[in-house]
Write a protein that holds these residues in place. Structure first.
Motif, mmCIF file in Angstrom:
data_model
loop_
_atom_site.group_PDB
_atom_site.id
_atom_site.type_symbol
_atom_site.label_atom_id
_atom_site.label_comp_id
_atom_site.label_asym_id
_atom_site.label_seq_id
_atom_site.Cartn_x
_atom_site.Cartn_y
_atom_site.Cartn_z
ATOM 1 N N ILE A 44 0.836 -1.205 0.000
ATOM 2 C CA ILE A 44 0.000 0.000 0.000
ATOM 3 C C ILE A 44 0.869 1.252 0.000
ATOM 4 O O ILE A 44 0.536 2.255 -0.634
ATOM 5 N N SER A 45 1.996 1.180 0.715
ATOM 6 C CA SER A 45 2.858 2.364 0.837
ATOM 7 C C SER A 45 3.630 2.649 -0.447
ATOM 8 O O SER A 45 4.206 3.729 -0.606
ATOM 9 N N ASP A 46 3.648 1.692 -1.384
ATOM 10 C CA ASP A 46 4.287 1.933 -2.688
ATOM 11 C C ASP A 46 3.509 2.999 -3.451
ATOM 12 O O ASP A 46 2.333 3.236 -3.196
ATOM 13 N N ASP A 47 4.175 3.604 -4.417
ATOM 14 C CA ASP A 47 3.487 4.576 -5.267
ATOM 15 C C ASP A 47 2.476 3.867 -6.155
ATOM 16 O O ASP A 47 2.651 2.707 -6.511
ATOM 17 N N GLY A 48 1.453 4.611 -6.535
ATOM 18 C CA GLY A 48 0.469 4.048 -7.463
ATOM 19 C C GLY A 48 -0.820 3.672 -6.771
ATOM 20 O O GLY A 48 -0.815 3.165 -5.646
ATOM 21 N N ASP A 49 -1.919 3.960 -7.424
ATOM 22 C CA ASP A 49 -3.225 3.633 -6.862
ATOM 23 C C ASP A 49 -3.440 2.124 -6.823
ATOM 24 O O ASP A 49 -2.970 1.396 -7.696
ATOM 25 N N ILE A 50 -4.172 1.693 -5.820
ATOM 26 C CA ILE A 50 -4.571 0.295 -5.742
ATOM 27 C C ILE A 50 -6.018 0.223 -6.177
ATOM 28 O O ILE A 50 -6.901 0.825 -5.564
ATOM 29 N N ASP A 51 -6.240 -0.484 -7.258
ATOM 30 C CA ASP A 51 -7.582 -0.579 -7.825
ATOM 31 C C ASP A 51 -8.470 -1.474 -6.957
ATOM 32 O O ASP A 51 -9.591 -1.119 -6.607
ATOM 33 N N THR A 52 -7.946 -2.654 -6.608
ATOM 34 C CA THR A 52 -8.737 -3.641 -5.870
ATOM 35 C C THR A 52 -7.853 -4.373 -4.861
ATOM 36 O O THR A 52 -6.726 -4.751 -5.179
ATOM 37 N N LEU A 53 -8.386 -4.567 -3.652
ATOM 38 C CA LEU A 53 -7.725 -5.399 -2.641
ATOM 39 C C LEU A 53 -8.638 -6.586 -2.364
ATOM 40 O O LEU A 53 -9.780 -6.417 -1.930
ATOM 41 N N ILE A 54 -8.141 -7.791 -2.660
ATOM 42 C CA ILE A 54 -8.875 -9.030 -2.373
ATOM 43 C C ILE A 54 -8.261 -9.606 -1.106
ATOM 44 O O ILE A 54 -7.104 -10.026 -1.099
ATOM 45 N N LEU A 55 -9.023 -9.599 -0.013
ATOM 46 C CA LEU A 55 -8.460 -9.865 1.309
ATOM 47 C C LEU A 55 -9.142 -11.048 1.991
ATOM 48 O O LEU A 55 -10.366 -11.066 2.148
ATOM 49 N N ASP A 56 -8.341 -12.025 2.405
ATOM 50 C CA ASP A 56 -8.858 -13.158 3.176
ATOM 51 C C ASP A 56 -9.209 -12.655 4.578
ATOM 52 O O ASP A 56 -8.430 -11.938 5.205
ATOM 53 N N LEU A 57 -10.388 -13.037 5.068
ATOM 54 C CA LEU A 57 -10.819 -12.570 6.390
ATOM 55 C C LEU A 57 -9.992 -13.187 7.502
ATOM 56 O O LEU A 57 -9.737 -12.552 8.519
ATOM 57 N N ARG A 58 -9.583 -14.448 7.313
ATOM 58 C CA ARG A 58 -8.716 -15.120 8.297
ATOM 59 C C ARG A 58 -7.294 -15.037 7.779
ATOM 60 O O ARG A 58 -6.816 -15.913 7.071
#
Length: 200
Positions: A44-58
């Motif tokens: 996230i701290s890298d340059d550039g927008d993040i379009d989508t974050l697919i995140l495991d709940l566990r």
């Protein structure tokens, strides 16, 4: 640097499968992988927008739902999709109320996961998991506000249009839609509309 998609999951096989799905559906997109929350924060701290974050709940490092809320605040313009084996409706409601754009169960077919992913990216509020069964719809079990939202969904209204019609925020509409999908035992607005027309 164009928008990126981050797949955050600690199971290598699922991550690989999701990576292939994304590359097939969205060719040319930059996809990055993370096996724990520290790696997500580093990306996230890298340059550039993040379009989508697919995140495991566990997920390693994700110890409480407040961290999910923090990610939502940090990534205001990012599509946040939670994936999980969990199928507890109350927990799914919490996840959606914290600002997730969609919830995809890992127990559905790969093709359905791909379809759900595209629908959420296009702005559809989607909760997609394998429910234990479809209960008959009784609109009397819905609150008055849920009935209003369902009626407007059946008319093909967008979240913004529903918000305007009911004089509530789009965020509140999203929570109502998520709750409706769970109550109705369906996975999309279109399916909710069909169930509504079946009753009407």
């Amino acid at each position: 640097m164009s928008g990126r998609i981050i797949i955050a999951d600690d199971h290598p096989m699922f991550r690989e499968g999701m990576l292939r799905t994304v590359q097939r559906l969205l060719p040319g997109t930059e996809v990055q992988e993370a096996g724990d929350l520290d790696t997500v924060h580093a990306l996230i701290s890298d340059d550039g927008d993040i379009d989508t974050l697919i995140l495991d709940l566990r997920f390693p490092g994700l110890t409480c739902l407040s961290q999910l809320a923090e990610l939502r605040q940090q990534l205001r313009r990012t599509t946040l999709i939670v994936v999980s084996m969990v199928d507890d409706p109350a927990l799914i409601d919490q996840v959606m109320a914290l600002g997730a754009d969609g919830f995809i169960g890992k127990n559905i077919a790969p093709e359905e996961i791909g379809q759900a992913l595209l629908a959420i990216r296009e702005g559809e509020v989607l909760v997609k998991f394998a429910p234990s069964g479809l209960l008959p719809l009784d609109t009397h079990t819905l609150t008055a506000r849920q009935q209003d939202v369902l009626r407007l969904i059946a008319q093909g209204k967008t979240n913004k249009e529903i918000a305007k019609a009911l004089d509530i925020s789009p965020f509140t509409v999203r929570i109502h839609v998520s709750s409706l999908l769970r109550v109705l035992g369906v996975s999309s607005r279109a399916a909710a509309a069909v169930r509504y027309s079946g009753v009407g």
